[in-house]
Write a protein that holds these residues in place. Sequence first.
Motif, PDB file in Angstrom:
ATOM      1  N   GLU A  16       0.834  -1.203   0.000  1.00 45.10           N
ATOM      2  CA  GLU A  16       0.000   0.000   0.000  1.00 45.10           C
ATOM      3  C   GLU A  16       0.869   1.253   0.000  1.00 45.10           C
ATOM      4  O   GLU A  16       0.561   2.241  -0.688  1.00 45.10           O
ATOM      5  N   MET A  17       1.960   1.223   0.771  1.00 46.37           N
ATOM      6  CA  MET A  17       2.875   2.364   0.795  1.00 46.37           C
ATOM      7  C   MET A  17       3.512   2.571  -0.576  1.00 46.37           C
ATOM      8  O   MET A  17       3.733   3.708  -1.010  1.00 46.37           O
ATOM      9  N   THR A  18       3.800   1.478  -1.262  1.00 46.05           N
ATOM     10  CA  THR A  18       4.380   1.566  -2.600  1.00 46.05           C
ATOM     11  C   THR A  18       3.404   2.218  -3.564  1.00 46.05           C
ATOM     12  O   THR A  18       3.782   3.032  -4.403  1.00 46.05           O
ATOM     13  N   SER A  19       2.128   1.869  -3.442  1.00 41.54           N
ATOM     14  CA  SER A  19       1.117   2.462  -4.314  1.00 41.54           C
ATOM     15  C   SER A  19       0.973   3.963  -4.073  1.00 41.54           C
ATOM     16  O   SER A  19       0.553   4.709  -4.956  1.00 41.54           O
ATOM     17  N   GLN A  20       1.359   4.423  -2.863  1.00 38.45           N
ATOM     18  CA  GLN A  20       1.304   5.846  -2.533  1.00 38.45           C
ATOM     19  C   GLN A  20       2.629   6.549  -2.810  1.00 38.45           C
ATOM     20  O   GLN A  20       2.759   7.749  -2.583  1.00 38.45           O
ATOM     21  N   GLY A  21       3.625   5.792  -3.275  1.00 39.11           N
ATOM     22  CA  GLY A  21       4.914   6.375  -3.613  1.00 39.11           C
ATOM     23  C   GLY A  21       5.859   6.545  -2.444  1.00 39.11           C
ATOM     24  O   GLY A  21       6.959   7.062  -2.604  1.00 39.11           O
ATOM     25  N   GLN A  26      11.296  -0.971  -6.306  1.00 38.89           N
ATOM     26  CA  GLN A  26      12.532  -1.726  -6.093  1.00 38.89           C
ATOM     27  C   GLN A  26      12.754  -2.002  -4.611  1.00 38.89           C
ATOM     28  O   GLN A  26      13.132  -3.117  -4.228  1.00 38.89           O
ATOM     29  N   THR A  27      12.508  -0.979  -3.775  1.00 36.37           N
ATOM     30  CA  THR A  27      12.651  -1.176  -2.330  1.00 36.37           C
ATOM     31  C   THR A  27      11.629  -2.171  -1.823  1.00 36.37           C
ATOM     32  O   THR A  27      11.943  -3.036  -0.987  1.00 36.37           O
ATOM     33  N   TYR A  28      10.401  -2.086  -2.315  1.00 37.70           N
ATOM     34  CA  TYR A  28       9.367  -3.031  -1.903  1.00 37.70           C
ATOM     35  C   TYR A  28       9.779  -4.466  -2.195  1.00 37.70           C
ATOM     36  O   TYR A  28       9.666  -5.347  -1.340  1.00 37.70           O
ATOM     37  N   ARG A 195       5.176  13.548  -7.168  1.00 38.51           N
ATOM     38  CA  ARG A 195       3.825  13.827  -6.674  1.00 38.51           C
ATOM     39  C   ARG A 195       3.834  14.972  -5.660  1.00 38.51           C
ATOM     40  O   ARG A 195       2.997  15.872  -5.714  1.00 38.51           O
ATOM     41  N   VAL A 196       4.789  14.936  -4.749  1.00 35.40           N
ATOM     42  CA  VAL A 196       4.884  15.967  -3.713  1.00 35.40           C
ATOM     43  C   VAL A 196       5.166  17.336  -4.331  1.00 35.40           C
ATOM     44  O   VAL A 196       4.534  18.348  -3.968  1.00 35.40           O
ATOM     45  N   LEU A 197       6.095  17.390  -5.261  1.00 36.78           N
ATOM     46  CA  LEU A 197       6.467  18.674  -5.855  1.00 36.78           C
ATOM     47  C   LEU A 197       5.372  19.218  -6.771  1.00 36.78           C
ATOM     48  O   LEU A 197       5.154  20.432  -6.837  1.00 36.78           O
ATOM     49  N   LYS A 198       4.667  18.330  -7.469  1.00 33.69           N
ATOM     50  CA  LYS A 198       3.523  18.779  -8.276  1.00 33.69           C
ATOM     51  C   LYS A 198       2.443  19.387  -7.387  1.00 33.69           C
ATOM     52  O   LYS A 198       1.883  20.451  -7.708  1.00 33.69           O
ATOM     53  N   ALA A 199       2.164  18.732  -6.277  1.00 32.85           N
ATOM     54  CA  ALA A 199       1.148  19.242  -5.357  1.00 32.85           C
ATOM     55  C   ALA A 199       1.581  20.575  -4.757  1.00 32.85           C
ATOM     56  O   ALA A 199       0.773  21.506  -4.621  1.00 32.85           O
ATOM     57  N   ARG A 200       2.850  20.678  -4.393  1.00 32.75           N
ATOM     58  CA  ARG A 200       3.357  21.923  -3.816  1.00 32.75           C
ATOM     59  C   ARG A 200       3.334  23.046  -4.854  1.00 32.75           C
ATOM     60  O   ARG A 200       2.970  24.194  -4.546  1.00 32.75           O
TER      61      ARG A 200
END
Length: 309
Positions: A16-21, A26-28, A195-200
């Motif tokens: 679920e965390m992977t789906s949220q980025g 790769q870490t998953y 995603r974070v930078l687009k939102a910001r």
Amino acid sequence: MTLEHTVAQAVTHWNEMTSQGQMSPQTYRAFRQLLERYARYSHNRGVTLLPEATASIAEDFVHAQGRTRHGRIGDSANATLHQRRAVLRSFYRALYDLGLSDADPTRGIRLPERTRTRVRPLDEDEAIVLRQAAEYVTRPSRHAAAAALALSGGHTGEIGHIRVRDLDEKAAAVWMHGSTRTDPRWCPLDPWSLRVLKARAAFVSRQQLRAEAVPDTRLAVSSAPAPDEQLQARACAALGDLIRRIGLSADPRVKPASLTAYAAVRLYDETRNVENVARRLGLRSLDRAADLIGLDWTTPAPEAGADDA
């Protein structure tokens, strides 16, 4: 509660965390494989229930010998030890988040530092927790933007200069302007950082009274005029707040630059190429890049042990 059940729950949580980025694919995959290996390791030692997986079992797993790429059994490389510990720490944090356990057998596991510098890179599990903490707000924050830029290879002296126009959403990259010590360059963004930078960018753009002011609006600090040293101090303050929020402020070697060092170590682990690290971070010296990731050029590297405990 069986260890097998909790492992399955943690893997689902990571997915679920992977789906949220918050965790890369790769870490998953790497974390899931190592956690399943830990479960087999524990089962082979008679552990079936979660409470039976003691601190001794966890420490033995972390320090277990591995098989090298040439098939020989030997001591595992320091990077492997850190990865194993990171997986177990993330596992027990997941169980805590899920309300399944408040135990942490990894708390007392001490490992040699990956670098000899005054700043240590964040471990993978710490970077994951930091991403979560950065987004635990009601609106896109400067803290999250600063974290995204640092985790992508930006230095604290550069982060305060990044503006809306520096974000290339289609290319999933951000333009780092460089500084007196670093060269300008494009830094690729992982899905979470993008995603974070687009939102910001969208958030700060809506705050502008004039459309022509939008491209020059800063992402991680106030757009008010300020000298370079103040912009750097504001970026450090935002990253320092996150470090305190995730409980790492007591470690004197964890600093805002630890996020940038994490980006360097992660890239080197992926490519085994120090030149790639220097380019990504805009470093003008390969020696400086090697020092940042703890690579000793003066002695031959020992054959690394695999992580098949």
